[in-house]
Design an enzyme around this catalytic site. Structure first.
Site, PDB file in Angstrom:
ATOM      1  N   GLU A   1       0.801  -1.219   0.000  1.00 45.24           N
ATOM      2  CA  GLU A   1       0.000   0.000   0.000  1.00 45.24           C
ATOM      3  C   GLU A   1       0.837   1.274   0.000  1.00 45.24           C
ATOM      4  O   GLU A   1       1.964   1.288   0.477  1.00 45.24           O
ATOM      5  CB  GLU A   1      -0.914   0.010   1.226  1.00 45.24           C
ATOM      6  CG  GLU A   1      -1.883  -1.161   1.195  1.00 45.24           C
ATOM      7  CD  GLU A   1      -2.915  -1.099   2.292  1.00 45.24           C
ATOM      8  OE1 GLU A   1      -4.034  -1.548   2.049  1.00 45.24           O
ATOM      9  OE2 GLU A   1      -2.613  -0.603   3.386  1.00 45.24           O
TER      10      GLU A   1
ATOM     11  N   CYS B   1       3.068   8.634   1.340  1.00 47.57           N
ATOM     12  CA  CYS B   1       3.658   7.664   2.266  1.00 47.57           C
ATOM     13  C   CYS B   1       3.893   6.376   1.483  1.00 47.57           C
ATOM     14  O   CYS B   1       2.946   5.798   0.958  1.00 47.57           O
ATOM     15  CB  CYS B   1       2.669   7.471   3.419  1.00 47.57           C
ATOM     16  SG  CYS B   1       3.145   6.203   4.581  1.00 47.57           S
TER      17      CYS B   1
ATOM     18  N   CYS C   1       7.065  -7.058   6.932  1.00 49.66           N
ATOM     19  CA  CYS C   1       8.196  -6.502   7.679  1.00 49.66           C
ATOM     20  C   CYS C   1       8.764  -7.571   8.609  1.00 49.66           C
ATOM     21  O   CYS C   1       8.019  -8.375   9.160  1.00 49.66           O
ATOM     22  CB  CYS C   1       7.731  -5.293   8.496  1.00 49.66           C
ATOM     23  SG  CYS C   1       9.074  -4.450   9.357  1.00 49.66           S
TER      24      CYS C   1
ATOM     25  N   CYS D   1       7.095  -5.570  15.315  1.00 53.82           N
ATOM     26  CA  CYS D   1       6.661  -4.752  16.457  1.00 53.82           C
ATOM     27  C   CYS D   1       5.294  -5.240  16.964  1.00 53.82           C
ATOM     28  O   CYS D   1       4.405  -5.549  16.155  1.00 53.82           O
ATOM     29  CB  CYS D   1       6.583  -3.286  16.066  1.00 53.82           C
ATOM     30  SG  CYS D   1       8.177  -2.654  15.519  1.00 53.82           S
TER      31      CYS D   1
ATOM     32  N   CYS E   1       2.064  -3.295  15.736  1.00 52.85           N
ATOM     33  CA  CYS E   1       1.946  -2.900  14.326  1.00 52.85           C
ATOM     34  C   CYS E   1       1.245  -3.975  13.512  1.00 52.85           C
ATOM     35  O   CYS E   1       1.609  -5.143  13.549  1.00 52.85           O
ATOM     36  CB  CYS E   1       3.329  -2.622  13.757  1.00 52.85           C
ATOM     37  SG  CYS E   1       3.319  -2.295  11.979  1.00 52.85           S
TER      38      CYS E   1
ATOM     39  N   CYS F   1       0.014   6.103   8.668  1.00 54.64           N
ATOM     40  CA  CYS F   1       1.229   5.411   8.261  1.00 54.64           C
ATOM     41  C   CYS F   1       1.544   4.309   9.267  1.00 54.64           C
ATOM     42  O   CYS F   1       1.331   4.460  10.447  1.00 54.64           O
ATOM     43  CB  CYS F   1       2.385   6.376   8.188  1.00 54.64           C
ATOM     44  SG  CYS F   1       2.195   7.533   6.857  1.00 54.64           S
TER      45      CYS F   1
HETATM   46  N1  SAH Z   1       9.231   0.590   9.788  1.00 58.86           N
HETATM   47  C1  SAH Z   1       9.357   1.981   9.908  1.00 58.86           C
HETATM   48  C2  SAH Z   1       8.445   2.767   9.012  1.00 58.86           C
HETATM   49  C3  SAH Z   1       7.030   2.272   8.914  1.00 58.86           C
HETATM   50  S1  SAH Z   1       6.019   2.357  10.353  1.00 58.86           S
HETATM   51  C4  SAH Z   1       9.167   2.405  11.352  1.00 58.86           C
HETATM   52  O1  SAH Z   1       8.740   1.609  12.170  1.00 58.86           O
HETATM   53  O2  SAH Z   1       9.515   3.548  11.641  1.00 58.86           O
HETATM   54  C5  SAH Z   1       5.613   4.078  10.446  1.00 58.86           C
HETATM   55  C6  SAH Z   1       5.035   4.545  11.778  1.00 58.86           C
HETATM   56  O3  SAH Z   1       3.706   4.043  12.053  1.00 58.86           O
HETATM   57  C7  SAH Z   1       5.894   4.126  12.949  1.00 58.86           C
HETATM   58  O4  SAH Z   1       6.252   5.231  13.738  1.00 58.86           O
HETATM   59  C8  SAH Z   1       4.991   3.174  13.662  1.00 58.86           C
HETATM   60  O5  SAH Z   1       5.294   3.124  14.986  1.00 58.86           O
HETATM   61  C9  SAH Z   1       3.597   3.708  13.401  1.00 58.86           C
HETATM   62  N2  SAH Z   1       2.544   2.729  13.719  1.00 58.86           N
HETATM   63  C10 SAH Z   1       2.596   1.391  13.597  1.00 58.86           C
HETATM   64  N3  SAH Z   1       1.493   0.807  14.104  1.00 58.86           N
HETATM   65  C11 SAH Z   1       0.694   1.802  14.567  1.00 58.86           C
HETATM   66  C12 SAH Z   1      -0.603   1.828  15.217  1.00 58.86           C
HETATM   67  N4  SAH Z   1      -1.289   0.727  15.478  1.00 58.86           N
HETATM   68  N5  SAH Z   1      -1.103   3.049  15.527  1.00 58.86           N
HETATM   69  C13 SAH Z   1      -0.425   4.176  15.241  1.00 58.86           C
HETATM   70  N6  SAH Z   1       0.794   4.207  14.654  1.00 58.86           N
HETATM   71  C14 SAH Z   1       1.350   3.030  14.312  1.00 58.86           C
HETATM   72 FE1  SF4 Z   2       7.981  -2.946  10.766  1.00 61.71          FE
HETATM   73 FE2  SF4 Z   2       5.659  -2.048  11.715  1.00 61.71          FE
HETATM   74 FE3  SF4 Z   2       7.759  -2.180  13.315  1.00 61.71          FE
HETATM   75 FE4  SF4 Z   2       7.735  -0.335  11.355  1.00 61.71          FE
HETATM   76  S1  SF4 Z   2       6.347  -0.423  13.096  1.00 61.71           S
HETATM   77  S2  SF4 Z   2       9.427  -1.690  11.924  1.00 61.71           S
HETATM   78  S3  SF4 Z   2       6.609  -1.471   9.766  1.00 61.71           S
HETATM   79  S4  SF4 Z   2       6.739  -3.933  12.344  1.00 61.71           S
END
Ligand code: SAH
Ligand code: SF4
Length: 356
Positions: A87, A113, A120, A124, A127, A344
């Site tokens: 996406e 974005c 990934c 996390c 996420c 994002c």
């Molecule tokens: N992998 C990279 C870039 C993609 S994630 C990173 O982690 O920085 C981009 C942002 O979206 C990150 O700051 C992440 O913490 C946030 N994000 C992920 N899951 C989320 C959620 N459930 N609610 C709000 N922000 C979220």
């Molecule tokens: Fe990967 Fe999601 Fe963690 Fe970013 S926030 S590093 S996209 S698992």
């Protein structure tokens, strides 16, 4: 899967396409006219187009779904040549502004974005992207084509300014070769001409790769997804923190070349009763001491099946106030496209076959 002509810089294409002057024309077709196919390239001889088409594609992406939010955010589901999907999001940052006579003073501003991987590896716990696991890296051309495709779909002329944030699916620094190639191709003067200062790489903190990106001196901004101020909680949220702890990230940030007028952005995902207390804010101030930093507080956006909760507005505001009163720049990220989960990092399709 054929390589895309968007995988290459202009200089590299000179080795591939003869005679040389055709490269400039083809670059124009790809990045100024947004040609998706060789057939669209009117002034290129048929024989050359056929030869190129036997080895390459132009735009490797297809739009297969589009969700439009009430605030103008558009989330795109894009299909790659091998049928996998990922996406990209079109974000309206500022509306058009007009003077008293109704004349346009400033055109609306947009940010795209982009994703850097299908899925990934970082995993996390908060996420959605992580839940589907990792499928593959995106090529440079697949990163470039997201911007071309979204600009084309929104009739956004090639010379209108656009910002890019590498905050879609995937960890950009885990795909550093293709990421750095894409950053360079975006910068090509005769292509999209998107300078480093308009590109922000967001990372969950692969500290050794932050150093590598810095050494490449591409002029890009970095955003660090910090989310926690002590290693115990950070390792729960971002398992990779065990190998790249908070201290190693802070040290890498201090070495990173940044424009003297700019700041490093620290993203702090706020989760209710986890990291939303003033003691954390206090530690954050200490941790960022001596860094030209800007903190962006992000509401955790819940989804079915998560154990975490969205923080209270009052706790967000108190946290922000504490930082600001202690000399840190701090904003609260507005939840653009929240009705379509386009924030994002939230890019997981409702389709079950997203990472197929
Ligand atoms: N992998 C990279 C870039 C993609 S994630 C990173 O982690 O920085 C981009 C942002 O979206 C990150 O700051 C992440 O913490 C946030 N994000 C992920 N899951 C989320 C959620 N459930 N609610 C709000 N922000 C979220
Ligand atoms: Fe990967 Fe999601 Fe963690 Fe970013 S926030 S590093 S996209 S698992």
């Amino acid at each position: 899967m054929k390589p895309s002509l968007m995988d290459y810089t202009q200089k590299e294409l000179i080795d591939i396409i003869k005679p040389k002057f055709r490269v400039k024309q083809i670059f124009g077709w790809m990045y100024h006219q947004y040609a998706s196919d060789f057939e669209d390239m009117k002034n290129i001889p048929k024989s050359l187009k056929e030869e190129l088409a036997s080895k390459f594609v132009v735009n490797p992406l297809k739009i297969i779904n589009k969700e439009v939010s009430t605030d103008g955010t558009i989330k795109y589901l894009l299909e790659l040549q091998d049928g996998k999907t990922m996406e990209a999001v079109w974000l309206k940052m500022k509306d058009d502004s007009f003077d008293e006579d109704g004349k346009l003073i400033h055109e609306a501003r947009y940010t795209i974005c982009v994703s850097t991987q299908v899925g990934c590896k970082v995993g996390c716990s908060f996420c959605l992207t992580a839940k589907g696991g990792f499928t593959r890296d995106l090529t440079a051309g697949e990163i470039i084509a997201q911007v071309v495709t979204l600009k084309k779909d929104n009739n956004h002329k090639h010379n209108r300014k656009i910002n890019i944030v590498y905050m879609g699916m995937g960890e950009p620094l885990d795909n550093l070769d293709n990421l750095s190639q894409a950053i360079k191709i975006f910068q090509e003067e005769e292509g999209l001409a998107i300078g480093g200062k308009r590109q922000t790489v967001s990372t969950s903190g692969l500290s050794s790769k932050i150093d590598k990106l810095g050494e490449m001196d591409l002029g890009v901004h970095i955003a660090i997804s910090l989310h926690a101020v002590d290693d115990e909680l950070r390792s729960e949220l971002i398992p990779m923190n065990k190998a790249h702890n908070i201290n190693s990230i802070i040290e890498a940030v201090k070495r990173f070349p940044i424009d003297a007028r700019k700041r490093v952005m620290f993203e702090y995902l706020v989760i209710k009763n986890k990291n939303d207390d003033i003691a954390s804010a206090k530690k954050l101030v200490k941790l960022l001491h001596g860094i030209k930093a800007k903190v962006n507080l992000i509401y955790f956006n819940p989804y079915p099946g998560t154990d975490y909760d969205r923080p209270e507005l009052k706790d967000m505001v108190n946290f922000q106030e504490y930082l600001v009163n202690h000399g840190l720049l701090c904003t609260i990220r507005d939840s653009k496209g929240i009705d379509i989960s386009a924030a994002c990092g939230q890019l997981k399709e409702k389709n079950t076959n997203l990472n197929n």
